[in-house]
Design a protein around this motif. Structure first.
Motif, PDB file in Angstrom:
ATOM      1  N   TYR A  31      29.401 -52.878  -0.327  1.00 30.61           N
ATOM      2  CA  TYR A  31      30.431 -52.711  -1.716  1.00 30.61           C
ATOM      3  C   TYR A  31      31.199 -51.254  -2.104  1.00 30.61           C
ATOM      4  CZ  TYR A  31      25.904 -55.210  -3.046  1.00 30.61           C
ATOM      5  OH  TYR A  31      24.429 -56.539  -3.167  1.00 30.61           O
ATOM      6  N   SER A  73      27.539 -50.141   2.519  1.00 32.47           N
ATOM      7  CA  SER A  73      28.917 -49.319   1.195  1.00 32.47           C
ATOM      8  C   SER A  73      30.043 -49.388   2.278  1.00 32.47           C
ATOM      9  CB  SER A  73      28.411 -47.803   1.443  1.00 32.47           C
ATOM     10  OG  SER A  73      28.945 -46.891   1.061  1.00 32.47           O
ATOM     11  N   SER A  74      31.143 -49.291   1.063  1.00 33.06           N
ATOM     12  CA  SER A  74      32.293 -48.373   1.628  1.00 33.06           C
ATOM     13  C   SER A  74      32.474 -47.475   1.928  1.00 33.06           C
ATOM     14  CB  SER A  74      32.789 -48.855   0.283  1.00 33.06           C
ATOM     15  OG  SER A  74      33.125 -47.680  -0.696  1.00 33.06           O
ATOM     16  N   ARG A 129      39.758 -45.894  -5.751  1.00 35.85           N
ATOM     17  CA  ARG A 129      39.344 -46.948  -5.204  1.00 35.85           C
ATOM     18  C   ARG A 129      38.406 -48.048  -5.573  1.00 35.85           C
ATOM     19  NH1 ARG A 129      37.534 -42.159  -3.630  1.00 35.85           N
ATOM     20  NH2 ARG A 129      35.742 -41.691  -3.495  1.00 35.85           N
ATOM     21  N   ASP A 170      34.035 -36.703  -0.102  1.00 38.76           N
ATOM     22  CA  ASP A 170      35.275 -37.646  -0.301  1.00 38.76           C
ATOM     23  C   ASP A 170      35.607 -38.498   0.027  1.00 38.76           C
ATOM     24  OD1 ASP A 170      32.488 -38.074  -2.834  1.00 38.76           O
ATOM     25  OD2 ASP A 170      33.834 -36.342  -3.817  1.00 38.76           O
ATOM     26  N   ARG A 172      27.816 -37.236  -2.340  1.00 34.21           N
ATOM     27  CA  ARG A 172      28.312 -35.953  -2.727  1.00 34.21           C
ATOM     28  C   ARG A 172      26.031 -35.077  -2.338  1.00 34.21           C
ATOM     29  NH1 ARG A 172      31.299 -38.119  -5.104  1.00 34.21           N
ATOM     30  NH2 ARG A 172      30.147 -39.035  -7.126  1.00 34.21           N
ATOM     31  N   ARG A 230      30.508 -41.224 -16.650  1.00 34.03           N
ATOM     32  CA  ARG A 230      30.586 -39.884 -16.874  1.00 34.03           C
ATOM     33  C   ARG A 230      32.122 -39.981 -17.602  1.00 34.03           C
ATOM     34  NH1 ARG A 230      28.735 -35.625 -12.205  1.00 34.03           N
ATOM     35  NH2 ARG A 230      26.567 -36.365 -12.088  1.00 34.03           N
ATOM     36  N   TYR A 234      24.919 -39.621   3.615  1.00 35.09           N
ATOM     37  CA  TYR A 234      25.294 -40.922   3.166  1.00 35.09           C
ATOM     38  C   TYR A 234      25.737 -42.070   4.013  1.00 35.09           C
ATOM     39  CZ  TYR A 234      25.514 -44.981  -0.133  1.00 35.09           C
ATOM     40  OH  TYR A 234      25.712 -45.645  -1.049  1.00 35.09           O
ATOM     41  N   ARG A 281      24.441 -45.635 -12.809  1.00 36.15           N
ATOM     42  CA  ARG A 281      24.119 -45.106 -12.748  1.00 36.15           C
ATOM     43  C   ARG A 281      25.316 -43.776 -13.469  1.00 36.15           C
ATOM     44  NH1 ARG A 281      25.191 -45.186  -6.841  1.00 36.15           N
ATOM     45  NH2 ARG A 281      26.020 -43.165  -7.123  1.00 36.15           N
ATOM     46  N   GLY A 298      24.817 -42.168  -3.495  1.00 41.78           N
ATOM     47  CA  GLY A 298      25.658 -40.909  -3.904  1.00 41.78           C
ATOM     48  C   GLY A 298      25.958 -40.190  -2.755  1.00 41.78           C
ATOM     49  N   TYR A 333      36.413 -33.809  -9.818  1.00 43.98           N
ATOM     50  CA  TYR A 333      36.860 -33.103  -8.400  1.00 43.98           C
ATOM     51  C   TYR A 333      37.971 -33.599  -8.270  1.00 43.98           C
ATOM     52  CZ  TYR A 333      31.736 -32.866  -9.097  1.00 43.98           C
ATOM     53  OH  TYR A 333      30.480 -32.388  -9.535  1.00 43.98           O
ATOM     54  N   THR A 357      32.322 -49.111  -4.654  1.00 49.71           N
ATOM     55  CA  THR A 357      32.310 -48.325  -6.132  1.00 49.71           C
ATOM     56  C   THR A 357      32.164 -49.357  -7.167  1.00 49.71           C
ATOM     57  OG1 THR A 357      33.509 -46.556  -5.148  1.00 49.71           O
ATOM     58  CG2 THR A 357      33.288 -47.141  -7.497  1.00 49.71           C
ATOM     59  N   PHE A 370      31.214 -41.995 -11.414  1.00 43.81           N
ATOM     60  CA  PHE A 370      32.302 -41.165 -12.223  1.00 43.81           C
ATOM     61  C   PHE A 370      32.903 -42.052 -13.557  1.00 43.81           C
ATOM     62  CE2 PHE A 370      37.652 -41.350 -13.197  1.00 43.81           C
ATOM     63  CZ  PHE A 370      37.356 -39.328 -13.292  1.00 43.81           C
ATOM     64  N   ARG A 408      34.142 -32.895 -15.537  1.00 42.70           N
ATOM     65  CA  ARG A 408      34.359 -32.948 -14.196  1.00 42.70           C
ATOM     66  C   ARG A 408      35.178 -33.044 -13.203  1.00 42.70           C
ATOM     67  NH1 ARG A 408      31.683 -27.613 -12.125  1.00 42.70           N
ATOM     68  NH2 ARG A 408      30.409 -27.295 -13.729  1.00 42.70           N
ATOM     69  N   LEU A 427      41.802 -42.289  -9.775  1.00 46.51           N
ATOM     70  CA  LEU A 427      40.973 -41.484 -11.145  1.00 46.51           C
ATOM     71  C   LEU A 427      41.306 -41.706 -12.382  1.00 46.51           C
ATOM     72  CD1 LEU A 427      38.041 -39.042  -8.876  1.00 46.51           C
ATOM     73  CD2 LEU A 427      37.970 -42.013  -9.467  1.00 46.51           C
TER      74      LEU A 427
HETATM   75  C1  UGA Z   1      30.296 -44.360  -4.692  1.00 44.00           C
HETATM   76  C2  UGA Z   1      28.653 -44.976  -5.002  1.00 44.00           C
HETATM   77  O1  UGA Z   1      27.954 -43.514  -5.620  1.00 44.00           O
HETATM   78  C3  UGA Z   1      27.837 -45.222  -3.918  1.00 44.00           C
HETATM   79  O2  UGA Z   1      26.643 -45.227  -3.723  1.00 44.00           O
HETATM   80  C4  UGA Z   1      28.549 -45.845  -2.755  1.00 44.00           C
HETATM   81  O3  UGA Z   1      28.044 -45.884  -1.674  1.00 44.00           O
HETATM   82  C5  UGA Z   1      30.561 -45.816  -2.502  1.00 44.00           C
HETATM   83  O4  UGA Z   1      30.355 -45.644  -4.423  1.00 44.00           O
HETATM   84  C6  UGA Z   1      30.576 -46.907  -2.289  1.00 44.00           C
HETATM   85  O5  UGA Z   1      31.500 -47.348  -2.603  1.00 44.00           O
HETATM   86  O6  UGA Z   1      29.411 -47.220  -1.316  1.00 44.00           O
HETATM   87  P1  UGA Z   1      31.916 -43.038  -4.628  1.00 44.00           P
HETATM   88  O7  UGA Z   1      33.042 -44.055  -4.464  1.00 44.00           O
HETATM   89  O8  UGA Z   1      31.829 -41.852  -4.023  1.00 44.00           O
HETATM   90  O9  UGA Z   1      30.985 -43.744  -4.383  1.00 44.00           O
HETATM   91  O10 UGA Z   1      31.596 -43.254  -7.116  1.00 44.00           O
HETATM   92  P2  UGA Z   1      31.759 -42.442  -7.819  1.00 44.00           P
HETATM   93  O11 UGA Z   1      30.458 -41.990  -7.740  1.00 44.00           O
HETATM   94  O12 UGA Z   1      31.812 -42.801  -9.101  1.00 44.00           O
HETATM   95  O13 UGA Z   1      33.011 -41.336  -7.659  1.00 44.00           O
HETATM   96  C7  UGA Z   1      34.095 -41.389  -7.231  1.00 44.00           C
HETATM   97  C8  UGA Z   1      35.285 -40.514  -7.272  1.00 44.00           C
HETATM   98  O14 UGA Z   1      34.988 -39.362  -8.686  1.00 44.00           O
HETATM   99  C9  UGA Z   1      35.299 -39.652  -6.297  1.00 44.00           C
HETATM  100  O15 UGA Z   1      36.357 -39.294  -5.632  1.00 44.00           O
HETATM  101  C10 UGA Z   1      34.001 -38.379  -6.652  1.00 44.00           C
HETATM  102  O16 UGA Z   1      34.901 -36.903  -6.577  1.00 44.00           O
HETATM  103  C11 UGA Z   1      34.899 -38.445  -7.737  1.00 44.00           C
HETATM  104  N1  UGA Z   1      33.838 -37.815  -9.141  1.00 44.00           N
HETATM  105  C12 UGA Z   1      32.807 -38.222  -9.817  1.00 44.00           C
HETATM  106  C13 UGA Z   1      34.042 -37.193 -10.287  1.00 44.00           C
HETATM  107  O17 UGA Z   1      35.676 -36.562  -9.601  1.00 44.00           O
HETATM  108  N2  UGA Z   1      33.184 -36.727 -10.965  1.00 44.00           N
HETATM  109  C14 UGA Z   1      32.326 -36.950 -11.264  1.00 44.00           C
HETATM  110  O18 UGA Z   1      31.279 -36.148 -12.213  1.00 44.00           O
HETATM  111  C15 UGA Z   1      31.881 -37.928 -10.499  1.00 44.00           C
END
Ligand code: UGA
Ligand code: NAD
Length: 331
Positions: A190, A137-138, A227, A288, A99, A206, A161, A199, A97, A220, A192, A203, A218, A262
């Protein structure tokens, strides 16, 4: 690392330790290994007898022959006994994670992602385990110009992180480069990962939850973040291939090839649920990045792997899983 053109071995390990086996990726990996005849010891600090998410993740492992589960923290437990006769360690345990890593939990990230990994590498060396596959992680790439990230690119982690994941993979590689270390290391970056049991902070989960329940999502930023979404079964297949990859030590991207925004995810969720998600617009979060995108070439040459599941197909499977009573209870 030498990118040997020879095909990766497809045979599964005989005996494996999976750390983080009560987690999203670890539980799928343990299950897939058992299907191919590998004896698996799973270790996780979350107790499936006490934590609903861990119990849901591990439900399919219950009673399967060849599986043994240990509830223990890698930061403190005796690791050597878990490694007797192990051909490979799949190191998935960690605090994920992007954030929340800015907050007071940062010490948890350091403990799990760095200090516990150091203990594990020491134990792997003592116990002469031939290979360790570690979940990187990416996020270690940080901001990019939108083009594909190559494993040799200079890492610019943009969150606490990501800093711990870069430290984790480099720590494993540093151990492996010692002349007296018998353990070769493949670090998988990996991108995303999504699919059943993802988990709930992520995103895709959710968005599907919002589409299925009518609760607001929500968002962001403006939703144009992209991704390289990777379906869980594809991530697991790459991980198993890494156990037998006929190379020395190195880093390999594991990206699903989606290159989707997204807003694309929202549109797919809307279509699957037959309902428009209500969006609650919120600010971009620190750490992010706008785009993650894997250069796939090393995964193809080193692991003999490429993704097979596209985003709409994978999201449909994730939605079907979310509709099951067990998931609704865990959410
Ligand atoms: C994900 C995993 O959560 C990390 O553990 C991992 O290391 C990472 O991928 C990776 O590729 O290495 P992330 O890309 O941030 O991280 O994936 P999400 O948590 O699904 O978020 C993706 C995007 O959606 C982000 O821009 C985030 O700000 C946005 N988001 C997320 C929202 O707009 N709303 C939300 O409720 C959650
Ligand atoms: P997850 O939180 O579902 O699983 C991680 C598991 O590790 C949890 O069950 C947790 O209890 C366990 N754990 C943490 N610290 C531990 C410790 N000290 N001792 C024993 N167990 C411990 O996360 P996930 O999404 O399955 O991610 C697995 C790994 O892959 C993590 O290392 C994460 O950083 C990495 N990763 C995940 C993604 C993704 O998209 N999910 C992408 C890139 C990298």
């Amino acid at each position: 690392m030498s990118d040997s053109p020879s095909a990766a071995t497809t045979s599964s390990p005989r005996r494996a330790l999976v750390t983080g086996a009560a987690g999203f990726i670890g539980s799928h990996l343990a299950h897939a290994l058992l299907q191919t005849g590998t004896t698996v010891i799973g270790v996780d600090r979350r107790d499936p007898a006490r934590e609903q998410t861990a119990a849901t993740n591990m439900a399919a492992l219950h009673g399967l022959p060849g599986y043994m589960h240990i509830t223990a923290d890698l930061l403190t437990c005796a690791i050597d006994p878990l490694l007797i006769d192990a051909d490979v360690i799949f190191h998935l345990a960690g605090i994920p994670g992007v954030r929340p890593s800015w907050g007071p939990q940062f010490s948890e990230y350091v403990n799990a992602n760095i200090l516990a990994t150091q203990r594990l590498m020491d134990a792997a060396t003592r116990m002469h385990v031939p290979r360790l596959v570690v979940a990187s992680s990416s996020s270690v790439y940080g901001p990019t110009n939108g083009g594909p990230s190559v494993e040799g690119d200079h890492p610019r982690p943009a969150s606490p992180y990501a800093v711990t994941k870069l430290a984790e993979e480099q720590l494993c590689l540093a151990h492996a480069s010692r002349a007296d270390c018998p353990t070769s290391v493949i670090a998988l970056r990996y991108f995303t990962v999504y699919g059943p049991r993802q988990r709930p902070d992520m995103f895709t989960h959710r968005a599907l939850h919002a589409a299925m329940t009518g609760e607001p999502l929500r968002l962001y930023g403006d939703g144009h973040q992209r991704r390289d979404f990777t379906y869980i079964d594809d991530a697991v297949a790459a991980t198993i291939s890494a156990a037998g990859a006929p190379i020395d030590t190195g880093i390999v991207n594991v990206g699903g090839g989606a290159n989707a925004s997204l807003l694309d995810v929202i549109n797919i969720a809307n279509r699957l649920a037959g309902r428009e998600i209500q969006i609650y617009a919120d600010n971009v979060r620190n750490g992010d990045v706008l785009t993650t995108r894997a250069d796939p070439r090393r995964a193809q040459s080193v692991l003999g792997w490429q993704p097979t599941v596209d985003l709409p197909t994978g999201m449909r499977a994730q939605m079907q899983a979310l509709a099951q009573p067990a998931y609704r209870k865990a959410a």
